[in-house]
Design an enzyme around this catalytic site. Structure first.
Site, PDB file in Angstrom:
ATOM      1  NE  ARG A  59      38.015  27.245  39.297  1.00  0.00           N
ATOM      2  CZ  ARG A  59      36.824  26.986  39.852  1.00  0.00           C
ATOM      3  NH1 ARG A  59      36.372  27.748  40.848  1.00  0.00           N
ATOM      4  NH2 ARG A  59      36.090  25.987  39.428  1.00  0.00           N
ATOM      5  CE1 TYR A 112      50.604  49.780  44.973  1.00  0.00           C
ATOM      6  CE2 TYR A 112      48.781  48.212  44.950  1.00  0.00           C
ATOM      7  CZ  TYR A 112      49.984  48.661  44.430  1.00  0.00           C
ATOM      8  OH  TYR A 112      50.555  47.989  43.378  1.00  0.00           O
ATOM      9  CG  ASP A 185      48.444  47.213  51.781  1.00  0.00           C
ATOM     10  OD1 ASP A 185      49.371  46.528  52.256  1.00  0.00           O
ATOM     11  OD2 ASP A 185      48.373  47.503  50.574  1.00  0.00           O
ATOM     12  CE  LYS A 210      55.419  46.227  46.452  1.00  0.00           C
ATOM     13  NZ  LYS A 210      54.400  45.691  45.554  1.00  0.00           N
TER      14      LYS A 210
END
Length: 388
Positions: A59, A112, A185, A210
Protein backbone atom coordinates in the site's frame (compact mmCIF):
# COMPACT_ATOMS: atom_id res chain seq x y z
CA UNK A 1 25.01 5.63 -20.50
CA UNK A 2 22.99 7.87 -22.84
CA UNK A 3 24.00 11.03 -24.66
CA UNK A 4 21.07 12.87 -23.07
CA UNK A 5 19.16 11.14 -20.30
CA UNK A 6 16.61 13.99 -20.30
CA UNK A 7 15.55 13.24 -23.88
CA UNK A 8 11.89 12.22 -23.80
CA UNK A 9 12.44 9.26 -26.11
CA UNK A 10 15.15 7.85 -23.84
CA UNK A 11 12.94 8.40 -20.79
CA UNK A 12 10.04 6.56 -22.43
CA UNK A 13 12.11 3.59 -23.51
CA UNK A 14 14.98 3.05 -21.06
CA UNK A 15 15.14 5.63 -18.27
CA UNK A 16 15.22 4.25 -14.74
CA UNK A 17 15.65 0.67 -15.87
CA UNK A 18 18.61 -1.68 -15.36
CA UNK A 19 18.10 -5.19 -16.81
CA UNK A 20 21.02 -6.46 -14.71
CA UNK A 21 18.84 -5.96 -11.64
CA UNK A 22 16.31 -8.51 -12.88
CA UNK A 23 18.33 -11.27 -14.57
CA UNK A 24 18.78 -9.46 -17.89
CA UNK A 25 15.06 -9.26 -18.69
CA UNK A 26 14.44 -6.64 -21.39
CA UNK A 27 11.60 -5.10 -19.37
CA UNK A 28 11.10 -4.85 -15.59
CA UNK A 29 9.08 -7.69 -14.06
CA UNK A 30 5.73 -7.41 -12.33
CA UNK A 31 6.23 -7.48 -8.57
CA UNK A 32 2.90 -8.93 -7.45
CA UNK A 33 3.86 -9.35 -3.79
CA UNK A 34 2.05 -7.42 -1.08
CA UNK A 35 5.01 -7.18 1.28
CA UNK A 36 8.80 -7.34 1.52
CA UNK A 37 10.36 -9.40 4.29
CA UNK A 38 13.70 -9.14 6.12
CA UNK A 39 15.83 -11.54 8.09
CA UNK A 40 16.09 -9.59 11.36
CA UNK A 41 14.00 -7.11 13.31
CA UNK A 42 16.53 -4.32 12.90
CA UNK A 43 17.43 -4.86 9.25
CA UNK A 44 16.69 -1.88 7.01
CA UNK A 45 14.36 -2.68 4.18
CA UNK A 46 15.83 -3.34 0.74
CA UNK A 47 16.50 -0.20 -1.23
CA UNK A 48 13.97 0.52 -3.95
CA UNK A 49 14.67 1.87 -7.42
CA UNK A 50 13.73 5.36 -6.24
CA UNK A 51 16.15 7.47 -4.25
CA UNK A 52 15.78 6.87 -0.48
CA UNK A 53 12.98 4.39 -1.13
CA UNK A 54 12.56 1.43 1.22
CA UNK A 55 10.06 -1.28 0.41
CA UNK A 56 7.84 -2.58 3.15
CA UNK A 57 4.14 -2.97 2.32
CA UNK A 58 2.39 -2.77 -1.02
CA UNK A 59 0.00 0.00 0.00
CA UNK A 60 3.04 2.27 0.47
CA UNK A 61 5.26 1.38 -2.48
CA UNK A 62 5.95 -1.29 -5.08
CA UNK A 63 8.95 -1.77 -7.40
CA UNK A 64 6.92 -2.02 -10.62
CA UNK A 65 4.93 1.07 -9.68
CA UNK A 66 8.16 2.92 -8.90
CA UNK A 67 9.60 2.18 -12.34
CA UNK A 68 6.60 3.95 -13.88
CA UNK A 69 6.86 6.81 -11.38
CA UNK A 70 10.52 7.44 -12.19
CA UNK A 71 9.71 7.75 -15.88
CA UNK A 72 6.80 10.13 -15.28
CA UNK A 73 8.83 12.37 -12.97
CA UNK A 74 11.58 12.60 -15.58
CA UNK A 75 9.10 13.25 -18.40
CA UNK A 76 7.45 16.14 -16.54
CA UNK A 77 10.80 17.44 -15.21
CA UNK A 78 9.44 17.03 -11.68
CA UNK A 79 11.08 15.96 -8.44
CA UNK A 80 8.73 13.05 -7.79
CA UNK A 81 5.76 11.23 -9.32
CA UNK A 82 3.12 9.10 -7.65
CA UNK A 83 0.83 6.64 -9.39
CA UNK A 84 -2.75 6.17 -8.23
CA UNK A 85 -5.52 3.64 -8.80
CA UNK A 86 -7.38 6.10 -11.07
CA UNK A 87 -7.15 9.60 -12.43
CA UNK A 88 -9.80 10.73 -9.95
CA UNK A 89 -7.78 9.20 -7.10
CA UNK A 90 -4.85 11.35 -8.18
CA UNK A 91 -6.99 14.49 -8.50
CA UNK A 92 -8.87 14.11 -5.23
CA UNK A 93 -5.75 13.13 -3.28
CA UNK A 94 -3.82 16.12 -4.59
CA UNK A 95 -6.67 18.48 -3.65
CA UNK A 96 -7.20 17.05 -0.17
CA UNK A 97 -3.45 17.03 0.43
CA UNK A 98 -3.50 20.84 0.42
CA UNK A 99 -6.86 21.86 1.89
CA UNK A 100 -8.99 21.89 5.02
CA UNK A 101 -12.39 23.17 6.13
CA UNK A 102 -12.78 26.88 5.36
CA UNK A 103 -10.34 26.94 2.46
CA UNK A 104 -11.17 28.30 -0.98
CA UNK A 105 -10.47 26.71 -4.38
CA UNK A 106 -10.54 28.31 -7.82
CA UNK A 107 -11.25 25.98 -10.76
CA UNK A 108 -11.66 26.50 -14.48
CA UNK A 109 -15.30 26.14 -15.47
CA UNK A 110 -14.82 23.52 -18.19
CA UNK A 111 -12.59 21.19 -16.19
CA UNK A 112 -13.25 17.45 -16.21
CA UNK A 113 -16.83 16.86 -15.04
CA UNK A 114 -16.05 14.54 -12.08
CA UNK A 115 -13.44 17.05 -10.87
CA UNK A 116 -16.10 19.77 -10.78
CA UNK A 117 -18.50 17.41 -9.05
CA UNK A 118 -15.92 16.51 -6.39
CA UNK A 119 -15.20 20.18 -5.71
CA UNK A 120 -18.87 21.11 -5.53
CA UNK A 121 -20.40 18.09 -3.79
CA UNK A 122 -17.55 16.90 -1.57
CA UNK A 123 -15.21 19.85 -0.91
CA UNK A 124 -18.02 22.40 -0.70
CA UNK A 125 -20.93 20.22 0.37
CA UNK A 126 -19.28 17.98 2.94
CA UNK A 127 -15.98 19.56 3.95
CA UNK A 128 -17.07 23.20 4.25
CA UNK A 129 -14.78 24.65 1.60
CA UNK A 130 -15.81 27.26 -0.97
CA UNK A 131 -15.28 26.96 -4.72
CA UNK A 132 -15.23 29.59 -7.46
CA UNK A 133 -15.49 28.51 -11.09
CA UNK A 134 -13.89 30.80 -13.68
CA UNK A 135 -13.69 30.69 -17.47
CA UNK A 136 -9.90 30.80 -17.16
CA UNK A 137 -9.03 32.46 -20.44
CA UNK A 138 -8.78 35.88 -18.76
CA UNK A 139 -6.03 35.91 -16.11
CA UNK A 140 -7.54 39.04 -14.53
CA UNK A 141 -10.68 37.00 -13.79
CA UNK A 142 -8.55 34.50 -11.90
CA UNK A 143 -6.73 37.15 -9.90
CA UNK A 144 -10.02 38.82 -9.03
CA UNK A 145 -11.28 35.49 -7.65
CA UNK A 146 -8.34 35.13 -5.22
CA UNK A 147 -9.20 35.40 -1.52
CA UNK A 148 -6.98 35.29 1.58
CA UNK A 149 -8.15 31.70 2.17
CA UNK A 150 -7.52 30.51 -1.43
CA UNK A 151 -5.30 27.43 -1.39
CA UNK A 152 -5.55 25.93 -4.89
CA UNK A 153 -6.04 27.08 -8.46
CA UNK A 154 -7.18 24.00 -10.40
CA UNK A 155 -6.50 24.21 -14.12
CA UNK A 156 -7.00 22.22 -17.27
CA UNK A 157 -5.46 23.29 -20.56
CA UNK A 158 -6.81 22.65 -23.08
CA UNK A 159 -10.08 22.48 -21.15
CA UNK A 160 -12.42 19.52 -21.47
CA UNK A 161 -15.09 19.65 -24.17
CA UNK A 162 -14.44 23.21 -25.45
CA UNK A 163 -10.62 22.97 -25.69
CA UNK A 164 -9.90 26.49 -24.54
CA UNK A 165 -6.34 27.25 -23.43
CA UNK A 166 -5.29 29.05 -20.25
CA UNK A 167 -2.03 30.95 -19.83
CA UNK A 168 -0.08 28.65 -17.51
CA UNK A 169 2.94 30.90 -16.99
CA UNK A 170 0.83 33.98 -16.18
CA UNK A 171 -1.46 32.07 -13.81
CA UNK A 172 1.48 30.47 -12.00
CA UNK A 173 2.92 33.95 -11.37
CA UNK A 174 -0.38 35.12 -9.88
CA UNK A 175 -0.53 32.03 -7.67
CA UNK A 176 3.02 32.38 -6.38
CA UNK A 177 2.41 36.03 -5.52
CA UNK A 178 -0.45 34.91 -3.26
CA UNK A 179 1.12 31.67 -1.97
CA UNK A 180 -1.40 29.46 -3.80
CA UNK A 181 -0.72 25.97 -5.17
CA UNK A 182 -1.43 25.48 -8.86
CA UNK A 183 -2.56 22.13 -10.26
CA UNK A 184 -3.32 21.12 -13.81
CA UNK A 185 -4.98 18.15 -15.43
CA UNK A 186 -2.41 17.56 -18.20
CA UNK A 187 -4.04 14.41 -19.59
CA UNK A 188 -4.87 15.94 -22.97
CA UNK A 189 -1.35 16.97 -23.97
CA UNK A 190 0.71 14.54 -21.87
CA UNK A 191 4.29 15.66 -21.07
CA UNK A 192 5.18 15.01 -24.72
CA UNK A 193 3.19 18.04 -25.90
CA UNK A 194 3.17 20.18 -22.74
CA UNK A 195 5.37 20.45 -19.65
CA UNK A 196 3.44 22.58 -17.13
CA UNK A 197 6.06 22.35 -14.36
CA UNK A 198 8.53 24.17 -16.59
CA UNK A 199 5.94 26.96 -16.88
CA UNK A 200 5.68 27.34 -13.10
CA UNK A 201 2.76 25.01 -12.31
CA UNK A 202 3.24 23.09 -9.05
CA UNK A 203 1.47 19.78 -9.72
CA UNK A 204 0.69 18.04 -13.02
CA UNK A 205 -1.99 15.34 -12.88
CA UNK A 206 -2.94 12.67 -15.41
CA UNK A 207 -5.66 10.18 -16.02
CA UNK A 208 -3.23 7.48 -17.11
CA UNK A 209 -6.15 5.39 -18.40
CA UNK A 210 -5.96 7.62 -21.48
CA UNK A 211 -2.76 8.09 -23.50
CA UNK A 212 -0.30 6.71 -20.95
CA UNK A 213 -2.03 3.34 -21.14
CA UNK A 214 -3.12 3.83 -24.72
CA UNK A 215 -5.00 0.55 -25.16
CA UNK A 216 -8.20 1.07 -23.12
CA UNK A 217 -7.25 -1.71 -20.71
CA UNK A 218 -6.19 0.02 -17.47
CA UNK A 219 -7.64 2.46 -14.95
CA UNK A 220 -4.79 4.54 -13.52
CA UNK A 221 -3.73 8.03 -12.49
CA UNK A 222 -0.59 9.98 -11.70
CA UNK A 223 0.50 13.19 -10.00
CA UNK A 224 3.90 14.79 -10.57
CA UNK A 225 5.16 17.73 -8.54
CA UNK A 226 8.01 20.21 -8.35
CA UNK A 227 8.17 20.51 -4.55
CA UNK A 228 9.71 17.62 -2.63
CA UNK A 229 7.94 18.35 0.67
CA UNK A 230 4.54 18.52 -1.00
CA UNK A 231 5.12 15.26 -2.88
CA UNK A 232 6.44 13.46 0.21
CA UNK A 233 3.32 14.52 2.12
CA UNK A 234 1.13 13.39 -0.78
CA UNK A 235 2.92 10.04 -0.68
CA UNK A 236 3.15 9.25 3.00
CA UNK A 237 0.23 11.20 4.51
CA UNK A 238 -2.33 11.02 1.72
CA UNK A 239 -1.87 8.15 -0.73
CA UNK A 240 -0.63 5.73 1.93
CA UNK A 241 -3.49 6.51 4.34
CA UNK A 242 -6.21 6.69 1.69
CA UNK A 243 -4.88 3.49 0.10
CA UNK A 244 -5.00 4.73 -3.48
CA UNK A 245 -1.76 3.26 -4.87
CA UNK A 246 -1.80 1.80 -8.38
CA UNK A 247 -1.64 -1.99 -8.66
CA UNK A 248 1.56 -3.57 -10.06
CA UNK A 249 -0.18 -5.16 -13.06
CA UNK A 250 -1.63 -1.82 -14.11
CA UNK A 251 1.76 -0.15 -13.58
CA UNK A 252 3.40 -2.72 -15.86
CA UNK A 253 0.76 -2.10 -18.53
CA UNK A 254 1.39 1.63 -18.18
CA UNK A 255 5.11 1.02 -18.73
CA UNK A 256 4.19 -0.84 -21.91
CA UNK A 257 2.04 2.08 -23.04
CA UNK A 258 4.68 4.69 -22.25
CA UNK A 259 7.19 3.04 -24.61
CA UNK A 260 4.99 3.91 -27.60
CA UNK A 261 3.53 7.15 -26.24
CA UNK A 262 5.26 9.52 -28.65
CA UNK A 263 4.58 7.54 -31.82
CA UNK A 264 0.94 7.03 -30.85
CA UNK A 265 0.43 10.70 -29.99
CA UNK A 266 1.97 11.82 -33.26
CA UNK A 267 -0.28 9.40 -35.16
CA UNK A 268 -3.38 10.59 -33.27
CA UNK A 269 -2.42 14.21 -33.95
CA UNK A 270 -1.72 13.68 -37.66
CA UNK A 271 -5.10 12.02 -38.21
CA UNK A 272 -6.93 14.52 -35.99
CA UNK A 273 -5.62 17.49 -37.95
CA UNK A 274 -6.92 15.96 -41.19
CA UNK A 275 -10.29 15.19 -39.63
CA UNK A 276 -10.56 18.65 -38.04
CA UNK A 277 -9.70 20.42 -41.29
CA UNK A 278 -12.31 18.33 -43.14
CA UNK A 279 -14.96 19.12 -40.53
CA UNK A 280 -14.05 22.82 -40.45
CA UNK A 281 -14.88 23.09 -44.16
CA UNK A 282 -18.07 21.03 -43.97
CA UNK A 283 -21.24 23.11 -44.46
CA UNK A 284 -23.18 21.13 -41.82
CA UNK A 285 -20.61 21.81 -39.06
CA UNK A 286 -20.78 25.24 -37.45
CA UNK A 287 -17.65 25.11 -35.26
CA UNK A 288 -14.68 22.81 -34.69
CA UNK A 289 -12.94 23.10 -31.32
CA UNK A 290 -9.43 21.68 -31.74
CA UNK A 291 -6.12 23.17 -30.53
CA UNK A 292 -4.27 21.75 -33.52
CA UNK A 293 -6.11 23.96 -36.01
CA UNK A 294 -4.37 27.08 -37.32
CA UNK A 295 -7.71 28.87 -36.92
CA UNK A 296 -7.95 28.29 -33.16
CA UNK A 297 -8.60 31.73 -31.60
CA UNK A 298 -5.80 31.21 -29.04
CA UNK A 299 -3.24 29.98 -31.56
CA UNK A 300 -0.41 32.22 -30.33
CA UNK A 301 -0.76 31.06 -26.73
CA UNK A 302 -0.92 27.44 -27.88
CA UNK A 303 2.35 27.89 -29.77
CA UNK A 304 4.00 29.30 -26.63
CA UNK A 305 3.13 26.48 -24.25
CA UNK A 306 2.28 23.42 -26.34
CA UNK A 307 4.30 21.51 -28.91
CA UNK A 308 1.34 19.56 -30.26
CA UNK A 309 -2.29 18.51 -29.87
CA UNK A 310 -3.73 15.05 -29.34
CA UNK A 311 -6.66 13.25 -30.94
CA UNK A 312 -9.52 14.84 -28.99
CA UNK A 313 -11.81 17.58 -30.36
CA UNK A 314 -15.41 18.70 -30.31
CA UNK A 315 -17.74 19.96 -33.01
CA UNK A 316 -20.99 21.93 -33.03
CA UNK A 317 -23.82 20.79 -35.29
CA UNK A 318 -26.88 23.01 -35.83
CA UNK A 319 -30.31 21.43 -36.04
CA UNK A 320 -32.82 19.47 -34.01
CA UNK A 321 -31.01 17.54 -31.30
CA UNK A 322 -32.74 14.19 -31.85
CA UNK A 323 -32.06 14.32 -35.59
CA UNK A 324 -28.38 15.11 -34.97
CA UNK A 325 -28.09 12.22 -32.53
CA UNK A 326 -29.80 9.86 -34.97
CA UNK A 327 -27.46 10.82 -37.79
CA UNK A 328 -24.34 10.31 -35.68
CA UNK A 329 -25.65 6.94 -34.46
CA UNK A 330 -24.91 5.76 -37.99
CA UNK A 331 -21.17 6.13 -37.40
CA UNK A 332 -19.34 2.80 -37.57
CA UNK A 333 -15.73 3.62 -36.66
CA UNK A 334 -16.54 6.36 -34.14
CA UNK A 335 -18.11 4.16 -31.46
CA UNK A 336 -20.26 5.65 -28.70
CA UNK A 337 -18.14 5.70 -25.55
CA UNK A 338 -17.28 8.05 -22.67
CA UNK A 339 -13.50 7.76 -22.55
CA UNK A 340 -10.66 8.51 -24.97
CA UNK A 341 -6.90 8.08 -25.41
CA UNK A 342 -6.95 4.51 -26.67
CA UNK A 343 -6.41 3.23 -30.20
CA UNK A 344 -10.12 3.42 -31.02
CA UNK A 345 -12.18 6.35 -32.28
CA UNK A 346 -15.07 7.43 -30.05
CA UNK A 347 -17.97 9.86 -29.93
CA UNK A 348 -20.08 11.26 -27.13
CA UNK A 349 -22.91 13.81 -27.11
CA UNK A 350 -21.95 16.62 -24.72
CA UNK A 351 -24.54 19.37 -24.82
CA UNK A 352 -27.51 20.88 -26.55
CA UNK A 353 -27.77 24.25 -28.21
CA UNK A 354 -27.15 27.41 -26.17
CA UNK A 355 -25.51 25.64 -23.23
CA UNK A 356 -24.32 28.59 -21.14
CA UNK A 357 -22.00 26.46 -18.97
CA UNK A 358 -20.14 24.96 -21.91
CA UNK A 359 -20.39 28.06 -24.05
CA UNK A 360 -21.65 26.28 -27.17
CA UNK A 361 -24.34 27.60 -29.50
CA UNK A 362 -25.28 24.35 -31.27
CA UNK A 363 -25.39 20.64 -30.46
CA UNK A 364 -21.95 19.67 -29.14
CA UNK A 365 -20.33 16.32 -29.95
CA UNK A 366 -16.89 15.25 -28.72
CA UNK A 367 -14.81 13.07 -31.01
CA UNK A 368 -11.68 11.09 -30.27
CA UNK A 369 -9.69 10.39 -33.43
CA UNK A 370 -8.15 6.95 -33.11
CA UNK A 371 -5.69 5.00 -35.20
CA UNK A 372 -8.04 3.65 -37.89
CA UNK A 373 -6.65 6.05 -40.51
CA UNK A 374 -7.78 9.59 -41.36
CA UNK A 375 -9.32 8.66 -44.73
CA UNK A 376 -11.44 5.92 -43.16
CA UNK A 377 -12.59 8.20 -40.35
CA UNK A 378 -13.47 11.05 -42.72
CA UNK A 379 -15.54 8.65 -44.84
CA UNK A 380 -17.33 7.48 -41.69
CA UNK A 381 -18.16 11.07 -40.72
CA UNK A 382 -19.28 11.91 -44.24
CA UNK A 383 -21.77 9.03 -44.19
CA UNK A 384 -23.28 10.40 -40.99
CA UNK A 385 -23.30 14.08 -41.96
CA UNK A 386 -25.06 13.46 -45.28
CA UNK A 387 -28.07 12.22 -43.28
CA UNK A 388 -28.62 15.67 -41.77
Amino acid sequence: MFKNEEDDDIILTHYGENPADYFGAAIPPIFMNTLHVREKFDDTYAKGCGENSNYNYGRVSNPTVEYAEKKLAALERGCKALCFASGMAAITSAILNSTKTGDHIICVMNAYGPTRQFLYDICRGRFGMSVTFVRGTDTAEIEDAVRPETKIIMLESPTSIMFEVVDLAAISQIARKHGIITMIDNTYCTPIFQKPLELGIDVSIHTASKYFGGHSDIIAGAAIGSDQKYMDRLHHHTRTLYGGILGPMEAWLMLRGLRTLRVRLEAHQAAAIQVAEYLEKHPKVSVVHYPGLASHPQRELIKRQQTGASGLMSIEIPGITEKVKAAFDNLKLFQAGPSWGGYESLRIFCGTANDEWLGCKDNLIRLHVGLEGADNLIADLENALKLL
